[in-house]
Design a protein around this motif. Structure first.
Motif, PDB file in Angstrom:
ATOM      1  N   MET A 159       0.634  -1.359  -0.026  1.00  0.00           N
ATOM      2  CA  MET A 159      -0.051   0.021  -0.239  1.00  0.00           C
ATOM      3  C   MET A 159       0.858   1.225   0.110  1.00  0.00           C
ATOM      4  O   MET A 159       0.555   2.281  -0.602  1.00  0.00           O
ATOM      5  N   SER A 160       1.955   1.260   0.856  1.00  0.00           N
ATOM      6  CA  SER A 160       3.119   2.393   0.708  1.00  0.00           C
ATOM      7  C   SER A 160       3.612   2.681  -0.462  1.00  0.00           C
ATOM      8  O   SER A 160       3.545   3.913  -1.006  1.00  0.00           O
ATOM      9  N   GLU A 161       3.772   1.727  -1.146  1.00  0.00           N
ATOM     10  CA  GLU A 161       4.183   1.803  -2.679  1.00  0.00           C
ATOM     11  C   GLU A 161       3.309   2.369  -3.748  1.00  0.00           C
ATOM     12  O   GLU A 161       3.347   3.217  -4.609  1.00  0.00           O
ATOM     13  N   LYS A 162       2.029   1.705  -3.506  1.00  0.00           N
ATOM     14  CA  LYS A 162       0.682   2.221  -4.349  1.00  0.00           C
ATOM     15  C   LYS A 162       0.359   3.659  -4.001  1.00  0.00           C
ATOM     16  O   LYS A 162       0.005   4.419  -5.021  1.00  0.00           O
ATOM     17  N   ILE A 163       0.563   4.239  -2.866  1.00  0.00           N
ATOM     18  CA  ILE A 163       0.122   5.645  -2.654  1.00  0.00           C
ATOM     19  C   ILE A 163       1.475   6.451  -3.165  1.00  0.00           C
ATOM     20  O   ILE A 163       1.273   7.703  -3.255  1.00  0.00           O
ATOM     21  N   GLY A 164       2.557   6.015  -3.302  1.00  0.00           N
ATOM     22  CA  GLY A 164       3.639   6.988  -3.878  1.00  0.00           C
ATOM     23  C   GLY A 164       4.664   6.842  -3.369  1.00  0.00           C
ATOM     24  O   GLY A 164       5.519   7.788  -3.482  1.00  0.00           O
ATOM     25  N   VAL A 165       5.050   6.038  -2.352  1.00  0.00           N
ATOM     26  CA  VAL A 165       6.401   5.961  -1.696  1.00  0.00           C
ATOM     27  C   VAL A 165       7.236   4.753  -2.193  1.00  0.00           C
ATOM     28  O   VAL A 165       6.882   3.595  -2.056  1.00  0.00           O
ATOM     29  N   SER A 166       8.292   5.069  -2.803  1.00  0.00           N
ATOM     30  CA  SER A 166       9.063   4.012  -3.611  1.00  0.00           C
ATOM     31  C   SER A 166       9.956   3.131  -2.467  1.00  0.00           C
ATOM     32  O   SER A 166      10.441   3.765  -1.527  1.00  0.00           O
ATOM     33  N   PRO A 167       9.884   1.876  -2.641  1.00  0.00           N
ATOM     34  CA  PRO A 167      10.778   1.196  -1.863  1.00  0.00           C
ATOM     35  C   PRO A 167      12.427   1.636  -1.745  1.00  0.00           C
ATOM     36  O   PRO A 167      13.090   1.382  -0.682  1.00  0.00           O
ATOM     37  N   TRP A 168      12.523   2.622  -2.651  1.00  0.00           N
ATOM     38  CA  TRP A 168      14.045   2.961  -2.868  1.00  0.00           C
ATOM     39  C   TRP A 168      14.160   4.576  -2.562  1.00  0.00           C
ATOM     40  O   TRP A 168      15.120   5.183  -2.663  1.00  0.00           O
ATOM     41  N   TYR A 169      13.013   4.939  -1.360  1.00  0.00           N
ATOM     42  CA  TYR A 169      12.966   6.115  -1.010  1.00  0.00           C
ATOM     43  C   TYR A 169      14.454   6.617  -0.279  1.00  0.00           C
ATOM     44  O   TYR A 169      15.013   7.543  -0.238  1.00  0.00           O
ATOM     45  N   PHE A 170      14.975   5.671   0.535  1.00  0.00           N
ATOM     46  CA  PHE A 170      16.289   5.883   1.349  1.00  0.00           C
ATOM     47  C   PHE A 170      17.375   5.673   0.404  1.00  0.00           C
ATOM     48  O   PHE A 170      18.108   6.477   0.279  1.00  0.00           O
ATOM     49  N   TRP A 171      17.296   4.552  -0.275  1.00  0.00           N
ATOM     50  CA  TRP A 171      18.685   3.954  -0.961  1.00  0.00           C
ATOM     51  C   TRP A 171      18.812   4.708  -2.301  1.00  0.00           C
ATOM     52  O   TRP A 171      19.817   4.442  -2.753  1.00  0.00           O
ATOM     53  N   ALA A 172      17.888   5.292  -2.697  1.00  0.00           N
ATOM     54  CA  ALA A 172      18.135   6.321  -4.091  1.00  0.00           C
ATOM     55  C   ALA A 172      17.588   7.555  -4.132  1.00  0.00           C
ATOM     56  O   ALA A 172      17.296   8.243  -4.863  1.00  0.00           O
ATOM     57  N   ASP A 173      17.073   7.945  -2.696  1.00  0.00           N
ATOM     58  CA  ASP A 173      16.710   9.165  -2.461  1.00  0.00           C
ATOM     59  C   ASP A 173      15.539   9.499  -3.219  1.00  0.00           C
ATOM     60  O   ASP A 173      15.299  10.906  -3.915  1.00  0.00           O
ATOM     61  N   VAL A 174      14.638   8.516  -3.361  1.00  0.00           N
ATOM     62  CA  VAL A 174      13.334   8.888  -4.323  1.00  0.00           C
ATOM     63  C   VAL A 174      12.225   9.666  -3.385  1.00  0.00           C
ATOM     64  O   VAL A 174      11.812   9.052  -2.550  1.00  0.00           O
TER      65      VAL A 174
END
Length: 992
Positions: A159-174
Motif C-alpha cells: 500500500m505504501s508503494e501504491k500511494i507513492g512511496v518508492s521502496p528506494w526512498y532511502f537507498w536512491a533518495d526517491v
C-alpha cells in the motif's frame, strides 16, 4: 431460507461483484502490470485514506508481531510523506464502524480473527500460506490481513508503494509523490505466495565503498545501517540476507543487528563459506584459541565454535549454511577430492547433531542449505550429497551464467534447490564491482532457466555494495515473486514501469531506454576487463561505432537531466546519469588510448590529441565520482563511489585508478604526409608495402576510407585522384593539419561484371602515393525473400532475422529482445523440453547466398551457457539444405573444474575451436591475465563446415536439441584478415 444462509450468499455475491483489482496468475506469455488499487480521485464505494484534510486512522492489535506494528507506523509516516497528514494509530481490538484501516495477521490479531469469524472477510486463499495477504474494503473499512508476519508486512508496504512511496526512498533518495487525496478502490486484492520461497541479497566486497560509507554515515556496519536495508528488502517483498563479512561479524559487532533483523522479519544466513551462523571474522579473531580451520585435526574446537554460534541465534529465524570450505573462501584440504568428501560427510553429520542439540528437535524442521560453490560442484557431481531436507544451493560462474539447472534426480527433494548468483564479483574470472553491468534481459533469461528447471527454494544474489545495483536488485526480487509475470518479450515493460514508479510517467520510456543501453554497453565489455585492444580501429569502423553508441546514450542522459524535477535530480544522478556518463567515460578512455597507440605507431601527430582526450576523461571520471561522494544528496553517500575501476591488469582491484599506456609522437620539424587505409594497422611511410583497401563487393553495400595524416609541424595540402570512373571519392583535395579522411565508394552502374582494379593517387607536392582499389561485381541472386551473403569475405546473420521459424515436437524458438550484443537473441520455450532430436527439434531457417562450391566454415555465436546438465551435453543441430544434420556439442572442450581461472582456461573457447577472428585480438596483459575469452566476451563460438554443392541460394538450418542454448549470431566464412570484436556488420538483402 434462513437469515444466516442469506447473509452468506450476499457475502459471496459481494465478493464476486467487487473484485475490480483481483489478481489472477499471469499467463506465461503475457505481462500484466500489478494492479494499482490506490487512486487520487474517489470512485464508487472507494475507501478514503486521506480526504478533505483528514486521514483514516490505523487500528492494530498489540498482540501482533512487532514487525507488523513497526511497518504500520511506516505506513502512517508514508501517508504523511504523500499527503502531509499523518494517520493516528490505535492499538486496540475494537475499531470504528467505518473509516478505519484495519491491519493484522491471521491468528495474531483479534481484529482480523473477528472479521473472519463474522464472515466479513474470506481468507481461505491465504490462510496457512507463506507470505500472502489480502487488501479489501469491507463495510466502509480497509482491511490488510496477512497469512503470517511477512505477509502482513508486505501488504502494508504494498500500500505504501501504491500511494507513492518508492521502496528506494532511502537507498536512491526517491521523493514521495504528493497528493492531498488518497483512496482505495472498492474490492478485494489477493496476493498469493511467492514462487521462490527465500529471496534475498548478499552484501559483499564491501570495502572501500560500502564500508567507507557506512563508517561515515552510521559509525560502522551496524544495526543503525542494517535497519534501512531490512526495510528495503521488505518493501521489495524480499525476506533473506547474508550480511557483509569482509571485516564484519554481524552477530557480534552489534548484537542489536540480529535482534532487529528478526523483529523486522528478515531471515538471516551466512555466506557460502561461513557455516552454522558463524562469520569468518568470528573465527579469525579467535584463531589462536580455536586452532586450525581443519575438521580432521581440530573437530572438537570447531564443533564447540559452531555450537556456540547457533545457540546464540537459536531464537531468531535463520537459514543455516552447512558444510565448510577452507579458511578464507578457498578449497579445503590438499586437493584430494575423495578425502575432502569423506571429511565433509563427517562435518555435516556433526553439524546436524549440533542442530539437534541446540533446538532439541529434528534438524529437518530447521531450514539449511549446502552451497555447491566452486570445487564443491565436483564433489556433488562425484555423487556426494547431503540429507534430503537440506536445500542444494547451486551457483553461477561468478559472472552471471548458472552452472547447473536443478538435476532431475532432485525433483522431489524435500529441501529443494536454489541459486546463488552474482551481479557483483570480486575474484576470478575477474572483478565486476563498479556499476551495473547486468541487463534485465540477461537476468530474465538466466533466472527463468533457473526457475523453470526447479531452482526455486532460495535465490540469494551477491550485490556487492548494493549501490549502484538498484535496478537489477529490483528486477530479481520482483521476478522471484512470480517469474511467469515477466516473460522475455516484456522486459522493457518492466523497466518502463520501474522508471515510472520512481520518476513519473512523463520521462519513463526515455529513462528505461537509457538504463537499458548503458548496462547493455557495459555488458559488451565491462570496465574491469577493458583494454585498448578490444575493439578494432581499422575494420568495420568498429571502435568508432562503439564510441558513437556511448556518445548517443550519454547525450540523451544529459539532455534529459535538464527536464527532471529539482527534487529528483539526486535520484536521477544516482540511477541514470552517473552510471551512464561515467561508464561512457571509461569506455572512451580505452578507445582513446587504443587510437593513441595505433596512431603513434603510424606516426600521426593526432595521436597526442587522443592521449590528451584520455587524460581529460580520466579527470572527468574523478569529478563524477567526487560529486557522487560529495555534494550529491547533501553528502549522504560520501565514500560510496570509491571502487577503483580503471587500469585492471589482473582480477585484483588496483591500488589506484590508472590510465592505460599512452604514447607521445614527436612532431617532425616540417609538415610530412602519411597515409593509412581501412583494414590495415600499417601506414605509409613506416610501412613501405603496397597500400590497398579491402575488396568492394556489390552485396556488401560498403564504403572504405583513406586517411591522409600529418606527421610534422604545420600543415600541407594534398590532391586525390582515381584512375577509374567507377571509383568515387568524397573529396579530391584538402588541407591537412592533423587528419583528413577520404571516403571511397563504387559507382556500380559504371562497373562491368567480374573483378576490377583501380588506383587512388594521393599527391603532396611531388610525392605521389597509390592506394589499390579492387571490386567484385556479379549478377545478383534472383530471390524475392530476404537473404544474407556476399561474393567475398565473411558475412554475419543476426539469429533473430530468420526466414522461417518452425516449431518442434515439444518446444519452439522464441525471440529474446535486447539480449546479447544486438537487438535480440533466439532462445527456446520451454527450457525444460527434453529428449529432442534433429528430426523433431524446432528449426530456424536462413536464406544464404554462397557464391562458390566446396567447403565453407560457419560459426554459431551462442551465449556462454554453462555445463548445466553434464549427463547430456549442450547440443545443437546444423545443416545446409537437406543434407544430413551435424550435431555440435557446446560442452566439448568445456572446462568446468572451476578452479582458479588460469590464462589457458580463459583463452580458449569451450568449443571445437574458436572463431578465428578471436585469435588475433587475444592480448596477454600483466600477470598472465588474458582479456579475450568467452566469459569476458559473452560469446562462445561453435565452428563447423558446410559442403556447398553448387553456388547460389541455400537454406542454412539451426535445429534445437538441448533447450538451454541461446543463439545470437551466425558468421559465415570468418575472415581473419579483418578481425574485429563484433564481426562484419550484417547486411540483409531484399529487406523491406
Amino acid at each position: 431460507m434462513n437469515l444466516n444462509k442469506l447473509k452468506a450468499i450476499l457475502l459471496i455475491l459481494g465478493i464476486m461483484l467487487f473484485k475490480p483489482f483481483q489478481v489472477i496468475a499471469a499467463d506465461k506469455s503475457d505481462y500484466k502490470t500489478p494492479p494499482q488499487y490506490v487512486e487520487y480521485k474517489a470512485s464508487k464505494n472507494a475507501f478514503s485514506i486521506v480526504v478533505n484534510g483528514k486521514s483514516a486512522s490505523i487500528y492494530l492489535d498489540d498482540s501482533d508481531w512487532k514487525g507488523v506494528i513497526r511497518a504500520a507506523n511506516d505506513l502512517a509516516d508514508d501517508v504523511r510523506k504523500v499527503s502531509q497528514i499523518k494517520p493516528d494509530i490505535f492499538h486496540k481490538s475494537i475499531y470504528p464502524a467505518k473509516g478505519a484501516i484495519l491491519i493484522g495477521t491471521i491468528g495474531k490479531s483479534k481484529i482480523i480473527d473477528q472479521l473472519i469469524a463474522d464472515k466479513k472477510i474470506d481468507v481461505s486463499e491465504i490462510k496457512g500460506q507463506w507470505e500472502s495477504f489480502i487488501i479489501q474494503t469491507v463495510d466502509g473499512n480497509l482491511v490488510v490481513a496477512g497469512s503470517d508476519k511477512r505477509g502482513t508486512i508486505y501488504g502494508i508496504y504494498d500500500m505504501s508503494e501504491k500511494i507513492g512511496v518508492s521502496p528506494w526512498y532511502f537507498w536512491a533518495d526517491v521523493p514521495a509523490k504528493k497528493s492531498n487525496q488518497l483512496f482505495v478502490k472498492a474490492g478485494r486484492y489477493v496476493q498469493e505466495s511467492p514462487k521462490v520461497k527465500y529471496r534475498g541479497i548478499f552484501i559483499n566486497d564491501e570495502w572501500p565503498s560500502f564500508g567507507g560509507w557506512a563508517s561515515i554515515k552510521f559509525g560502522g556496519i551496524n544495526s543503525k545501517m542494517y535497519v534501512n536495508m531490512f526495510e528495503l528488502l521488505l518493501r521489495l517483498k524480499a525476506n533473506y540476507m547474508w550480511p557483509a563479512m569482509w571485516s564484519s561479524a554481524f552477530n557480534e559487532d552489534d548484537p542489536m543487528s540480529p535482534a532487529l533483523a528478526d523483529e523486522y522479519g528478515i531471515v538471516m544466513g551466512t555466506s557460502h563459506h561461513e557455516p552454522m551462523m558463524r562469520s569468518q571474522k568470528e573465527y579469525t579473531k579467535r584463531k589462536q584459541e580455536i586452532g586450525d580451520w581443519d575438521f580432521v585435526k581440530n573437530s572438537t574446537n570447531l564443533e564447540k565454535f559452531w555450537f556456540e554460534g547457533l545457540n546464540r541465534n537459536k531464537n531468531y529465524e535463520n537459514l543455516i549454511t552447512m558444510s565448510m570450505r577452507g579458511d578464507g573462501d578457498v578449497a579445503m584440504g590438499k586437493g584430494n577430492d575423495l578425502d575432502n568428501i569423506k571429511t565433509l560427510e563427517n562435518v555435516i553429520k556433526s553439524q546436524r547433531d549440533i542442530i539437534q542439540k541446540v533446538y532439541n528437535d529434528d534438524p529437518a524442521n530447521h531450514p539449511q542449505l549446502w552451497a555447491i560453490f566452486t570445487e564443491v560442484q565436483r564433489y556433488y557431481d562425484a555423487g556426494f550429497n547431503v540429507p534430503d531436507d537440506i536445500t542444494l544451493l547451486f551457483c553461477d560462474n561468478n559472472w552471471g551464467y548458472i552452472r547447473r539447472i536443478a538435476p532431475p534426480k532432485e525433483k522431489n527433494r524435500k529441501g529443494g534447490s536454489g541459486l546463488y548468483y552474482h551481479i557483483d564479483m570480486n575474484g576470478g574470472p575477474n572483478n565486476d564491482r563498479w556499476v551495473n553491468t547486468t541487463t534485465i534481459p540477461k537476468l530474465q533469461e538466466q533466472f527463468n532457466l533457473a526457475y523453470q528447471s526447479g531452482l526455486d527454494r532460495i535465490w540469494i544474489v551477491n550485490v556487492g555494495d548494493l549501490k549502484p545495483k538498484e535496478l537489477p536488485i529490483d528486477f530479481i526480487m520482483h521476478f522471484a515473486w512470480n517469474p511467469d509475470a515477466y516473460p522475455a518479450s516484456k522486459t522493457m515493460d518492466y523497466t518502463i514501469n520501474w522508471a515510472k514508479g520512481i520518476f513519473g510517467k512523463e520521462h519513463a520510456e526515455e529513462i528505461a531506454d537509457i538504463v537499458s543501453k548503458y548496462s547493455k554497453y557495459n555488458l559488451l565489455r565491462k570496465a574491469e576487463v577493458q583494454t585498448p585492444q578490444i575493439f578494432s580501429y581499422v575494420n568495420h569502423n568498429e571502435a568508432d561505432r562503439m564510441l558513437q553508441l556511448w556518445k548517443d546514450v550519454t547525450a540523451k542522459a544529459e539532455a534529459l537531466e535538464a527536464k527532471i524535477a529539482p527534487e529528483l535530480k539526486d535520484t536521477y544522478y544516482q540511477l541514470v546519469l552517473y552510471p551512464t556518463k561515467a561508464s561512457a567515460g571509461v569506455a572512451e578512455i580505452y578507445l582513446s588510448a587504443g587510437k593513441n597507440q595505433l596512431y603513434a605507431k603510424q606516426g600521426r601527430v593526432s595521436a597526442n590529441d587522443y592521449a590528451q582526450k584520455a587524460k581529460d576523461l580520466f579527470a572527468l571520471d574523478k569529478k563524477l565520482s567526487d560529486y557522487y561522494n560529495g555534494p550529491m544528496s547533501n553528502g549522504k553517500w560520501k565514500n560510496m563511489m570509491s571502487d577503483i575501476h580503471i587500469g585492471y591488469t589482473t582480477w585484483q582491484m588496483p591500488k589506484e585508478n590508472k590510465l592505460p599506456e599512452l604514447k607521445e609522437v614527436m612532431r617532425l620539424a616540417e609538415p610530412a604526409m602519411g597515409i593509412a587505409t581501412e583494414g590495415s594497422e600499417a601506414a605509409w611511410p613506416a610501412n613501405q608495402e603496397k597500400l590497398q583497401l579491402p575488396v568492394f563487393d556489390i552485396l556488401k553495400k560498403q564504403s572504405y576510407y583513406i586517411d591522409v595524416f600529418n606527421r610534422g609541424t604545420g600543415s600541407f595540402e594534398f590532391e586525390a585522384k582515381a584512375n577509374q570512373p567507377w571509383i568515387k571519392l568524397s573529396s579530391n583535395k584538402g588541407k591537412v593539419e592533423k587528419d583528413v579522411r577520404i571516403l571511397v565508394d563504387v559507382d556500380w552502374k559504371k562497373l562491368s561484371e567480374g573483378k576490377s582494379t583501380g588506383i587512388v593517387e594521393i599527391k603532396k607536392d611531388n610525392e605521389i602515393i597509390a592506394v589499390s582499389v579492387n571490386a567484385v561485381k556479379a549478377a545478383l541472386p534472383k530471390l524475392k525473400e530476404p537473404f544474407f551473403g556476399n561474393f567475398t569475405g565473411e558475412f554475419t546473420i543476426p539469429a533473430y532475422q530468420f526466414n522461417a521459424n518452425k516449431p518442434g515436437k515439444d518446444a519452439k524458438w522464441i525471440v529474446l529482445p535486447d539480449l546479447g550484443k544486438g537487438k535480440a537473441n533466439m532462445g527456446i520455450s520451454y527450457v525444460t523440453a527434453r529428449n529432442i532430436t534433429t528430426e523433431d527439434g524446432a528449426t530456424l531457417e536462413y536464406k544464404v547466398f554462397l557464391p562458390t562450391t566446396g567447403k565453407s566454415t560457419v560459426c554459431l555465436g551462442i551465449l556462454p551457457t554453462q555445463d548445466v546438465y553434464p549427463q547430456r551435453g549442450l547440443r545443437i543441430g546444423v545443416t545446409l539444405d537437406d543434407q544430413t544434420p551435424q550435431v555440435l556439442d557446446a560442452r566439448k572442450g568445456f572446462h568446468d573444474e572451476f578452479k582458479e581461472y588460469t590464462p589457458e582456461i580463459l583463452a580458449r573457447s569451450s568449443v571445437l575451436k574458436p572463431y578465428p577472428a578471436i585469435n588475433k585480438n587475444i592480448a596477454l596483459i600483466g600477470a598472465g591475465q588474458f582479456r579475450r575469452n568467452e566469459i569476458f566476451d559473452n560469446m562462445r563460438w561453435l565452428d563447423f563446415e558446410i559442403d556447398v554443392k553448387e553456388p547460389g541460394i541455400h537454406t542454412l538450418k539451426v535445429i534445437m536439441i538441448d533447450p538451454e542454448i541461446v543463439l545470437e549470431k551466425i558468421v559465415v566464412n570468418p575472415d581473419n584478415n579483418y578481425p574485429s570484436y563484433f564481426g562484419a556488420p550484417p547486411v540483409l538483402h531484399n529487406s523491406k
